[in-house]
Design an enzyme around this catalytic site. Sequence first.
Site, PDB file in Angstrom:
ATOM      1  N   SER A   4       5.036  -7.257   3.915  1.00 47.72           N
ATOM      2  CA  SER A   4       6.128  -7.156   4.608  1.00 47.72           C
ATOM      3  C   SER A   4       6.449  -8.501   4.448  1.00 47.72           C
ATOM      4  CB  SER A   4       5.548  -7.373   6.231  1.00 47.72           C
ATOM      5  OG  SER A   4       3.507  -8.132   5.543  1.00 47.72           O
ATOM      6  N   GLU A  12       9.295  -4.091  13.209  1.00 43.70           N
ATOM      7  CA  GLU A  12       8.207  -3.063  11.692  1.00 43.70           C
ATOM      8  C   GLU A  12       7.503  -2.341  12.429  1.00 43.70           C
ATOM      9  OE1 GLU A  12       7.661  -3.859   7.662  1.00 43.70           O
ATOM     10  OE2 GLU A  12       8.379  -2.405   7.172  1.00 43.70           O
ATOM     11  N   CYS A  28       9.859   1.814   3.178  1.00 42.53           N
ATOM     12  CA  CYS A  28       9.636   0.824   3.866  1.00 42.53           C
ATOM     13  C   CYS A  28      11.621   0.875   3.747  1.00 42.53           C
ATOM     14  CB  CYS A  28      10.428  -0.767   2.800  1.00 42.53           C
ATOM     15  SG  CYS A  28      11.310  -0.119   1.383  1.00 42.53           S
ATOM     16  N   PHE A  31       1.041  -1.867  -0.006  1.00 41.05           N
ATOM     17  CA  PHE A  31      -0.437  -0.159   0.224  1.00 41.05           C
ATOM     18  C   PHE A  31       0.770   1.143  -0.606  1.00 41.05           C
ATOM     19  CE2 PHE A  31       1.013   0.277   4.369  1.00 41.05           C
ATOM     20  CZ  PHE A  31       1.136   1.168   4.883  1.00 41.05           C
ATOM     21  N   LYS A  51      -0.897  -6.533  -9.418  1.00 38.93           N
ATOM     22  CA  LYS A  51      -2.401  -7.645  -8.405  1.00 38.93           C
ATOM     23  C   LYS A  51      -1.648  -5.848  -7.006  1.00 38.93           C
ATOM     24  CE  LYS A  51      -2.627  -8.389  -4.734  1.00 38.93           C
ATOM     25  NZ  LYS A  51      -3.710  -7.013  -2.729  1.00 38.93           N
ATOM     26  N   GLU A  54      -4.743  -4.121  -2.029  1.00 41.22           N
ATOM     27  CA  GLU A  54      -6.330  -3.737  -1.572  1.00 41.22           C
ATOM     28  C   GLU A  54      -6.949  -2.039  -0.937  1.00 41.22           C
ATOM     29  OE1 GLU A  54      -4.511  -5.821  -0.638  1.00 41.22           O
ATOM     30  OE2 GLU A  54      -5.914  -7.593   0.957  1.00 41.22           O
TER      31      GLU A  54
HETATM   32  P1  NAD Z   1       1.797  -6.480   3.009  1.00 39.60           P
HETATM   33  O1  NAD Z   1       2.458  -7.716   3.624  1.00 39.60           O
HETATM   34  O2  NAD Z   1       0.651  -6.481   3.778  1.00 39.60           O
HETATM   35  O3  NAD Z   1       0.709  -6.703   1.910  1.00 39.60           O
HETATM   36  C1  NAD Z   1       1.706  -6.722   0.533  1.00 39.60           C
HETATM   37  C2  NAD Z   1       0.802  -7.322  -0.852  1.00 39.60           C
HETATM   38  O4  NAD Z   1       0.448  -8.856  -0.203  1.00 39.60           O
HETATM   39  C3  NAD Z   1      -0.658  -7.072  -0.742  1.00 39.60           C
HETATM   40  O5  NAD Z   1      -0.519  -6.784  -2.468  1.00 39.60           O
HETATM   41  C4  NAD Z   1      -1.173  -7.786  -0.094  1.00 39.60           C
HETATM   42  O6  NAD Z   1      -2.532  -7.891  -0.698  1.00 39.60           O
HETATM   43  C5  NAD Z   1      -0.807  -8.580  -0.266  1.00 39.60           C
HETATM   44  N1  NAD Z   1      -1.061 -10.089   0.465  1.00 39.60           N
HETATM   45  C6  NAD Z   1      -1.753  -9.028   2.275  1.00 39.60           C
HETATM   46  N2  NAD Z   1      -1.432 -10.031   3.074  1.00 39.60           N
HETATM   47  C7  NAD Z   1      -1.089 -11.497   2.499  1.00 39.60           C
HETATM   48  C8  NAD Z   1      -1.175 -13.150   2.600  1.00 39.60           C
HETATM   49  N3  NAD Z   1      -1.658 -13.435   3.840  1.00 39.60           N
HETATM   50  N4  NAD Z   1      -1.506 -13.611   1.312  1.00 39.60           N
HETATM   51  C9  NAD Z   1      -0.555 -13.302   0.270  1.00 39.60           C
HETATM   52  N5  NAD Z   1      -1.154 -11.631  -0.338  1.00 39.60           N
HETATM   53  C10 NAD Z   1      -0.848 -11.222   0.535  1.00 39.60           C
HETATM   54  O7  NAD Z   1       2.223  -5.359   3.136  1.00 39.60           O
HETATM   55  P2  NAD Z   1       1.764  -3.891   3.349  1.00 39.60           P
HETATM   56  O8  NAD Z   1       0.814  -3.276   4.588  1.00 39.60           O
HETATM   57  O9  NAD Z   1       0.705  -3.120   1.925  1.00 39.60           O
HETATM   58  O10 NAD Z   1       2.956  -2.214   2.887  1.00 39.60           O
HETATM   59  C11 NAD Z   1       3.654  -2.191   3.999  1.00 39.60           C
HETATM   60  C12 NAD Z   1       5.210  -3.618   3.742  1.00 39.60           C
HETATM   61  O11 NAD Z   1       5.662  -3.289   2.508  1.00 39.60           O
HETATM   62  C13 NAD Z   1       5.620  -3.137   5.043  1.00 39.60           C
HETATM   63  O12 NAD Z   1       6.338  -4.416   5.570  1.00 39.60           O
HETATM   64  C14 NAD Z   1       7.022  -2.398   4.102  1.00 39.60           C
HETATM   65  O13 NAD Z   1       8.615  -2.513   4.633  1.00 39.60           O
HETATM   66  C15 NAD Z   1       7.784  -3.514   3.540  1.00 39.60           C
HETATM   67  N6  NAD Z   1       7.646  -2.854   2.087  1.00 39.60           N
HETATM   68  C16 NAD Z   1       8.837  -3.314   1.371  1.00 39.60           C
HETATM   69  C17 NAD Z   1       9.611  -2.614   0.658  1.00 39.60           C
HETATM   70  C18 NAD Z   1      11.023  -3.369   0.078  1.00 39.60           C
HETATM   71  O14 NAD Z   1      11.493  -2.785  -0.933  1.00 39.60           O
HETATM   72  N7  NAD Z   1      11.529  -3.767   0.060  1.00 39.60           N
HETATM   73  C19 NAD Z   1       8.790  -1.110  -0.403  1.00 39.60           C
HETATM   74  C20 NAD Z   1       8.226  -0.704  -0.270  1.00 39.60           C
HETATM   75  C21 NAD Z   1       6.952  -1.210   1.155  1.00 39.60           C
END
Ligand code: NAD
Length: 501
Positions: free
Chosen positions: A229, A384, A284, A152, A176, A179
């Site tokens: 994450s 985090e 991140c 997000f 994808k 959401e």
């Molecule tokens: P998230 O892991 O909750 O979601 C990321 C994606 O995974 C979304 O598209 C979501 O719909 C999907 N998702 C969520 N739960 C899932 C599940 N149980 N099974 C399969 N798919 C699932 O992350 P977020 O809250 O949207 O974003 C923040 C996180 O992203 C933080 O941990 C941040 O550090 C990380 N991030 C990392 C980088 C990087 O380059 N390393 C960059 C941006 C964000």
Amino acid sequence: MTQTAVVDHFVAGVPLSGVGERLGPVYDPALGVETKKVRLAAPADVDAAVAAAAAAFPAWRDTSWARRQTILFTFRELLNSRKGDLAEIITSEHGKVLSDALAEISRGQEVLEFALAMPQLAKGGYSENVSTGVDAFSVLQPLGVVGLISPFNFPVMVPMWFLPIALATGNTVVLKPSEKDPSAANWIAALLKEAGLPDGVFNVLHGDKVAVDGLLGHQDVQAISFVGSTPIARYVYESATRNGKRVQALGGAKNHMLVLPDADLNLAADSAVNAAFGSAGERCMAISVLAVVDSVADDLIDRIVTRMKGVTVGDGRRNCDMGPLITREHRDKVTSYVEEAERDGSTLVVDGRSVKADGAADGFWLGPTLVDRVSVGSRIYTDEIFGPVLAVVRVRDLDEGIDLINKGAYGNGTAIFTTSGGAARRFQRDVQVGMIGVNVPVPVPVSYYSFGGWKQSMFGDTKAYGMQGVHFFTQEKTVTSRWPEPVTGDDELNLGFPQNA
Ligand code: NAD
């Protein structure tokens, strides 16, 4: 009664409502109200999006470099002229301030501009006469349908880390997006279409775990680029590799900024405030731990607190420095870390829970928060948090600072603030982290280097964008060829293994 708008999928060049009946809420975080719904794909919707991308692949693969580049160049021009509209969409669903939304678009556009050199970047090699009368050469070919799954916090920049390179190299894409802020992806899809991208080459599939699992298991998806994450990144990596796919899965972070006594403390204070509280800490590469050598800790903290008092929090459409958090639940979770740290005996220097925001009363607000003397065993240090909370750990010296960082589970980004070249050099050599800043707090590499962390911050061995991105989205084919000259006639029969001759 007004009907809530629904964000559809975008498949084969048109909005698609699909067969999935589930809808998710989309909030305006500064208002604290649900403004839209988003479709949550069912397995059949995943099949439809992948089928559209698969059907578009043969023709897109065979489209000339010149034509692909023209389309991407037109997209770049359109994006440049209309990015203000896109920034407003980002702010209305994510909450970050408009200037930060524009900055995220610019950083994504950098990768697009890098990809505009793809005919040069994706050239193979050619060696004449490797054996007598035999030439060898290599070409980089696209993989097919690739899946991008994004978080997000950067609804434009993160998809753009992958999208231009995947398309320029001849792949077709199913994105994808998160959401939580889904509309930017559809806006990009419509703009690509306007730029001349054939239908089906870029598709947007909205959804949650069902959509992700559908992509991870789909036999026609060749590769997955995931950002999110750490627990989900690990899951995506393990599932997709088990299914034989190429995967890069970028995860979470806990980034330290180490300040030595010889640092320019004003620069360090400015940098700490910008890097910890920009985008409400939902980056991140945000700095979430300040590791400062004890002899200058009180002085530095005073300077940081002075600056924190000047940070304005409010609706990102107004002239504020920092917006709200993404959802009420997330804000409450971040707040619970502050409560826990207080109970554990850390020193709460600035408490953002009492912030007076320039925005709606129900917005998901939390002001900049500074917690000093946190213990390295506490959750505020290890987890985090992904919010505007800066934890301070006091260290004795450079060695203790490096040791602290290296003991951490994550290895995304880190920064050192010092005027000593020797100290900086040792830091950059010894620290177990993928992206290092020297007097630069958020060292996100430019587009012609590559982005990716170490340890729990990344699964897979190929980073995002730069040449590593080009290699991720292509596979090399090597050709060894011999063309007998017509006058020489047939070779002698020889059943031996080919050798240099
Ligand atoms: P998230 O892991 O909750 O979601 C990321 C994606 O995974 C979304 O598209 C979501 O719909 C999907 N998702 C969520 N739960 C899932 C599940 N149980 N099974 C399969 N798919 C699932 O992350 P977020 O809250 O949207 O974003 C923040 C996180 O992203 C933080 O941990 C941040 O550090 C990380 N991030 C990392 C980088 C990087 O380059 N390393 C960059 C941006 C964000």
